[in-house]
Design a protein around this motif. Structure first.
Motif, PDB file in Angstrom:
ATOM      1  N   ALA A 139       0.812  -1.225   0.000  1.00  0.00           N
ATOM      2  CA  ALA A 139       0.000   0.000   0.000  1.00  0.00           C
ATOM      3  C   ALA A 139       0.841   1.269   0.000  1.00  0.00           C
ATOM      4  CB  ALA A 139      -0.917   0.002   1.221  1.00  0.00           C
ATOM      5  N   LEU A 140       0.218   2.334  -0.494  1.00  0.00           N
ATOM      6  CA  LEU A 140       0.785   3.676  -0.487  1.00  0.00           C
ATOM      7  C   LEU A 140      -0.262   4.634   0.058  1.00  0.00           C
ATOM      8  CD1 LEU A 140       2.833   5.943  -1.448  1.00  0.00           C
ATOM      9  CD2 LEU A 140       1.607   5.882  -3.636  1.00  0.00           C
ATOM     10  N   ALA A 141       0.155   5.505   0.966  1.00  0.00           N
ATOM     11  CA  ALA A 141      -0.709   6.589   1.440  1.00  0.00           C
ATOM     12  C   ALA A 141      -0.035   7.914   1.122  1.00  0.00           C
ATOM     13  CB  ALA A 141      -0.954   6.480   2.940  1.00  0.00           C
ATOM     14  N   LEU A 142      -0.675   8.713   0.270  1.00  0.00           N
ATOM     15  CA  LEU A 142      -0.247  10.095   0.019  1.00  0.00           C
ATOM     16  C   LEU A 142      -1.126  10.970   0.887  1.00  0.00           C
ATOM     17  CD1 LEU A 142       0.055   9.996  -3.873  1.00  0.00           C
ATOM     18  CD2 LEU A 142       1.903   9.791  -2.192  1.00  0.00           C
ATOM     19  N   PHE A 143      -0.516  11.685   1.804  1.00  0.00           N
ATOM     20  CA  PHE A 143      -1.263  12.335   2.881  1.00  0.00           C
ATOM     21  C   PHE A 143      -0.816  13.784   3.047  1.00  0.00           C
ATOM     22  CE2 PHE A 143      -0.754  13.402   7.469  1.00  0.00           C
ATOM     23  CZ  PHE A 143      -2.077  13.593   7.783  1.00  0.00           C
ATOM     24  N   HIS A 144      -1.751  14.616   3.466  1.00  0.00           N
ATOM     25  CA  HIS A 144      -1.428  15.952   3.969  1.00  0.00           C
ATOM     26  C   HIS A 144      -2.444  16.259   5.073  1.00  0.00           C
ATOM     27  CE1 HIS A 144      -0.275  20.112   4.280  1.00  0.00           C
ATOM     28  NE2 HIS A 144       0.741  19.847   3.504  1.00  0.00           N
ATOM     29  N   PRO A 145      -1.992  16.856   6.192  1.00  0.00           N
ATOM     30  CA  PRO A 145      -2.911  17.075   7.312  1.00  0.00           C
ATOM     31  C   PRO A 145      -3.988  18.120   7.075  1.00  0.00           C
ATOM     32  CG  PRO A 145      -0.714  17.889   7.845  1.00  0.00           C
ATOM     33  CD  PRO A 145      -0.604  17.161   6.538  1.00  0.00           C
ATOM     34  N   ILE A 146      -3.951  18.819   5.954  1.00  0.00           N
ATOM     35  CA  ILE A 146      -5.087  19.647   5.538  1.00  0.00           C
ATOM     36  C   ILE A 146      -5.303  19.429   4.041  1.00  0.00           C
ATOM     37  CG2 ILE A 146      -4.803  21.369   7.361  1.00  0.00           C
ATOM     38  CD1 ILE A 146      -3.550  23.246   5.318  1.00  0.00           C
ATOM     39  N   GLY A 147      -6.504  19.724   3.584  1.00  0.00           N
ATOM     40  CA  GLY A 147      -6.851  19.507   2.189  1.00  0.00           C
ATOM     41  C   GLY A 147      -6.235  20.537   1.259  1.00  0.00           C
ATOM     42  N   ARG A 148      -6.426  20.315  -0.043  1.00  0.00           N
ATOM     43  CA  ARG A 148      -5.814  21.181  -1.057  1.00  0.00           C
ATOM     44  C   ARG A 148      -6.275  22.628  -0.940  1.00  0.00           C
ATOM     45  NH1 ARG A 148      -6.493  20.453  -6.457  1.00  0.00           N
ATOM     46  NH2 ARG A 148      -8.637  19.828  -6.135  1.00  0.00           N
ATOM     47  N   ALA A 149      -7.567  22.848  -0.787  1.00  0.00           N
ATOM     48  CA  ALA A 149      -8.082  24.221  -0.727  1.00  0.00           C
ATOM     49  C   ALA A 149      -7.595  24.935   0.531  1.00  0.00           C
ATOM     50  CB  ALA A 149      -9.605  24.225  -0.787  1.00  0.00           C
ATOM     51  N   ALA A 150      -7.603  24.231   1.654  1.00  0.00           N
ATOM     52  CA  ALA A 150      -7.142  24.837   2.904  1.00  0.00           C
ATOM     53  C   ALA A 150      -5.650  25.146   2.834  1.00  0.00           C
ATOM     54  CB  ALA A 150      -7.449  23.910   4.077  1.00  0.00           C
ATOM     55  N   LEU A 151      -4.879  24.252   2.219  1.00  0.00           N
ATOM     56  CA  LEU A 151      -3.443  24.488   2.080  1.00  0.00           C
ATOM     57  C   LEU A 151      -3.185  25.689   1.163  1.00  0.00           C
ATOM     58  CD1 LEU A 151      -0.543  23.601   2.673  1.00  0.00           C
ATOM     59  CD2 LEU A 151      -0.698  22.073   0.694  1.00  0.00           C
ATOM     60  N   ALA A 152      -3.902  25.762   0.059  1.00  0.00           N
ATOM     61  CA  ALA A 152      -3.743  26.900  -0.848  1.00  0.00           C
ATOM     62  C   ALA A 152      -4.070  28.208  -0.138  1.00  0.00           C
ATOM     63  CB  ALA A 152      -4.618  26.711  -2.081  1.00  0.00           C
ATOM     64  N   ALA A 153      -5.144  28.217   0.646  1.00  0.00           N
ATOM     65  CA  ALA A 153      -5.519  29.431   1.381  1.00  0.00           C
ATOM     66  C   ALA A 153      -4.433  29.806   2.386  1.00  0.00           C
ATOM     67  CB  ALA A 153      -6.856  29.221   2.084  1.00  0.00           C
ATOM     68  N   ARG A 154      -3.871  28.813   3.064  1.00  0.00           N
ATOM     69  CA  ARG A 154      -2.803  29.074   4.028  1.00  0.00           C
ATOM     70  C   ARG A 154      -1.605  29.710   3.334  1.00  0.00           C
ATOM     71  NH1 ARG A 154      -0.167  24.029   7.092  1.00  0.00           N
ATOM     72  NH2 ARG A 154      -2.003  24.149   8.421  1.00  0.00           N
ATOM     73  N   GLN A 155      -1.346  29.285   2.089  1.00  0.00           N
ATOM     74  CA  GLN A 155      -0.198  29.779   1.342  1.00  0.00           C
ATOM     75  C   GLN A 155      -0.522  31.020   0.509  1.00  0.00           C
ATOM     76  OE1 GLN A 155       0.804  26.186  -0.795  1.00  0.00           O
ATOM     77  NE2 GLN A 155       2.024  25.393   0.903  1.00  0.00           N
ATOM     78  N   ARG A 157      -2.767  31.383  -2.016  1.00  0.00           N
ATOM     79  CA  ARG A 157      -2.937  31.128  -3.447  1.00  0.00           C
ATOM     80  C   ARG A 157      -4.235  30.370  -3.679  1.00  0.00           C
ATOM     81  NH1 ARG A 157      -1.936  25.874  -4.320  1.00  0.00           N
ATOM     82  NH2 ARG A 157      -0.766  24.746  -2.736  1.00  0.00           N
ATOM     83  N   GLN A 158      -4.573  30.171  -4.935  1.00  0.00           N
ATOM     84  CA  GLN A 158      -5.758  29.402  -5.322  1.00  0.00           C
ATOM     85  C   GLN A 158      -5.345  28.001  -5.753  1.00  0.00           C
ATOM     86  OE1 GLN A 158      -9.028  30.664  -5.371  1.00  0.00           O
ATOM     87  NE2 GLN A 158      -8.128  32.409  -4.314  1.00  0.00           N
ATOM     88  N   THR A 159      -6.265  27.042  -5.650  1.00  0.00           N
ATOM     89  CA  THR A 159      -5.981  25.734  -6.236  1.00  0.00           C
ATOM     90  C   THR A 159      -6.006  25.884  -7.751  1.00  0.00           C
ATOM     91  OG1 THR A 159      -8.322  25.136  -6.159  1.00  0.00           O
ATOM     92  CG2 THR A 159      -6.958  24.399  -4.314  1.00  0.00           C
ATOM     93  N   THR A 160      -5.236  25.063  -8.428  1.00  0.00           N
ATOM     94  CA  THR A 160      -5.143  25.141  -9.880  1.00  0.00           C
ATOM     95  C   THR A 160      -5.467  23.782 -10.492  1.00  0.00           C
ATOM     96  OG1 THR A 160      -2.786  24.600  -9.850  1.00  0.00           O
ATOM     97  CG2 THR A 160      -3.378  26.949  -9.766  1.00  0.00           C
ATOM     98  N   PRO A 161      -5.947  23.763 -11.740  1.00  0.00           N
ATOM     99  CA  PRO A 161      -6.296  22.494 -12.383  1.00  0.00           C
ATOM    100  C   PRO A 161      -5.103  21.564 -12.570  1.00  0.00           C
ATOM    101  CG  PRO A 161      -7.214  24.351 -13.604  1.00  0.00           C
ATOM    102  CD  PRO A 161      -6.298  24.919 -12.569  1.00  0.00           C
ATOM    103  N   ASP A 162      -3.885  22.113 -12.607  1.00  0.00           N
ATOM    104  CA  ASP A 162      -2.722  21.254 -12.814  1.00  0.00           C
ATOM    105  C   ASP A 162      -2.131  20.710 -11.512  1.00  0.00           C
ATOM    106  OD1 ASP A 162      -1.777  23.707 -11.936  1.00  0.00           O
ATOM    107  OD2 ASP A 162      -0.041  23.719 -13.268  1.00  0.00           O
TER     108      ASP A 162
END
Length: 199
Positions: A139-155, A157-162
């Protein structure tokens, strides 16, 4: 060393000393992601891009004293922070590149990768290298403790299609590197994609 490696080492090296204090509430998210990985006592698991080793305690708890836990990171300062935090008691720490792991082929049952995918210079090849060290069906787990949108907001920036973590991008990326995605969650509180190593 490539420019990508130098950039990663400079970025994380400068932040290693206070990394854990910047994100003090991530522990439960790490524990939940490790639980979703479905490890068993005696399993052999890699924490790829382990940083300060926040994933090592729940990984050790999951595989027990008979299991093997290895943490690999490219940045010496991150591994030093892991040692200062005492997390070297939960797993063997190696200074190494996930693009060229010093591990035997098919020697592991699983890989846990927190926050790693955004820092891979060659995602297909790098994920293929992770697949190399995992047995078929592992198995493989790709993980981040917050989601993409929350991470983008923290940084700021906006989420992008790529974004590689978008399901439409990640599923074929995994498929092209020896993995089959089995579940995908992108919520404010976490990002977690699970995959199985194809035979």
């Amino acid at each position: 060393m490539s420019d990508d490696h130098t950039h990663v080492q400079e970025f994380f090296g400068a932040r290693a000393a206070d990394w854990d204090s910047r994100f003090p509430d991530d522990g439960p998210a790490y524990a939940a992601a490790v639980a979703d990985l479905g490890l068993r006592a005696g399993d052999r698991v890699l924490d790829a891009g382990c940083g300060t080793g926040r994933g090592l305690p729940p990984l050790r708890a999951a595989v027990g004293p008979s299991g093997v836990v290895v943490g690999v990171d490219l940045t010496p300062e991150m591994l030093q922070a892991a040692v200062r935090a005492g997390r070297d008691r939960d797993g063997l720490l190696l200074l190494a590149d996930v693009a060229a792991l010093p591990l035997r082929s098919e020697s592991l049952d699983a890989v846990f990768a927190a926050g790693l995918i955004a820092h891979l210079p060659h995602p297909t090849e790098n994920l293929r290298e992770l697949a190399r060290v995992v047995r078929p069906g592992g198995a493989l787990a790709l993980f981040h403790p917050i989601g993409r949108a929350a991470l983008a907001a923290r940084q700021g920036r906006q989420t992008t299609p790529d974004d590689l973590r978008a399901e439409a991008n990640l599923r074929p990326l995994l498929a092209g590197s020896g993995w089959r995605m089995t579940s995908y969650a992108d919520e404010d509180t976490r990002f977690l994609a699970l995959a199985i190593r194809e035979s």
